[in-house]
Design a protein around this motif. Sequence first.
Motif, PDB file in Angstrom:
ATOM      1  N   ARG A  43      46.821  37.401  41.353  1.00 49.23           N
ATOM      2  CA  ARG A  43      46.772  38.875  41.377  1.00 49.23           C
ATOM      3  C   ARG A  43      47.578  39.482  42.528  1.00 49.23           C
ATOM      4  O   ARG A  43      47.787  40.695  42.560  1.00 49.23           O
TER       5      ARG A  43
ATOM      6  N   ARG B   9      36.830  40.674  47.161  1.00 47.61           N
ATOM      7  CA  ARG B   9      37.846  40.280  46.190  1.00 47.61           C
ATOM      8  C   ARG B   9      37.349  40.546  44.765  1.00 47.61           C
ATOM      9  O   ARG B   9      38.137  40.927  43.907  1.00 47.61           O
ATOM     10  N   HIS B  10      36.085  40.299  44.580  1.00 48.01           N
ATOM     11  CA  HIS B  10      35.446  40.574  43.285  1.00 48.01           C
ATOM     12  C   HIS B  10      34.177  41.377  43.547  1.00 48.01           C
ATOM     13  O   HIS B  10      33.452  41.091  44.494  1.00 48.01           O
ATOM     14  N   GLY B 105      43.975  42.905  46.235  1.00 46.43           N
ATOM     15  CA  GLY B 105      43.225  43.648  45.234  1.00 46.43           C
ATOM     16  C   GLY B 105      41.749  43.309  45.201  1.00 46.43           C
ATOM     17  O   GLY B 105      41.310  42.245  45.653  1.00 46.43           O
ATOM     18  N   THR B 106      40.974  44.235  44.683  1.00 44.94           N
ATOM     19  CA  THR B 106      39.557  44.024  44.381  1.00 44.94           C
ATOM     20  C   THR B 106      39.387  44.199  42.887  1.00 44.94           C
ATOM     21  O   THR B 106      39.774  45.234  42.337  1.00 44.94           O
ATOM     22  N   ARG B 107      38.820  43.180  42.250  1.00 39.85           N
ATOM     23  CA  ARG B 107      38.535  43.321  40.813  1.00 39.85           C
ATOM     24  C   ARG B 107      37.114  43.813  40.658  1.00 39.85           C
ATOM     25  O   ARG B 107      36.160  43.117  41.042  1.00 39.85           O
TER      26      ARG B 107
END
Lengths: 116, 111
Positions: A43, B9-10, B105-107
């Motif tokens: 990602r 992150r998640h 990113g952060t999901r």
Amino acid sequence: AQTVTQSQPEMSVQEAETVTLSCTYDTSENNYYLFWYKQPPSRQMILVIRQEAYKQQNATENRFSVNFQKAAKSFSLKISDSQLGDTAMYFCAFMKSMEYGNKLVFGAGTILRVKS
Amino acid sequence: NAGVMQNPRHLVRRRGQEARLRCSPMKGHSHVYWYRQLPEEGLKFMVYLQKENIIDESGMPKERFSAEFPKEGPSILRIQQVVRGDSAAYFCASSSSNGYTFGSGTRLTVV
């Protein structure tokens, strides 16, 4: 408003071969910047190559080069000697200037799969 | 130089909960941008902040979303009362005169 179009949702290439990813854009600006970003499964957004519109010479970075056609508003990415690690989503992006506050406008992306 | 750091992150949230996403820009950078990537789409601009100021929030949804970048600490993107449509990857970037650097990113997954 600027728009960026990537017409190839998916592409495949054999290892060691060459592949070209397409990108067109629309703008009324005369000076601007164009980018290709790589997004692997991790990602992370990785800058592959950058082109300044006022430069006529096409940018190159090792195996990556662009074909910048300003009049046609076309900005394609050529990957030579494709490697398995090139498998990723590739995004074309536009930015009006490098001044603070300018937004990147992205295309929808092209998934590239490199096959062994 | 640690780069742009995002956490978590998640993130999994139930519908109606609040989500808080954090971003620490690169050392010496005081300009932060937030982008959202919906499934199968490119990144879309949400908001641009400098320390203690929101400069451009033209990409932010009108309701439930807010962002801040305090004098001390990370930038925070806050989503109240999350819905399934908020599920996406949220990216932060900081910039210098040479251009952008993105975080990982952060999901966000809303269940």
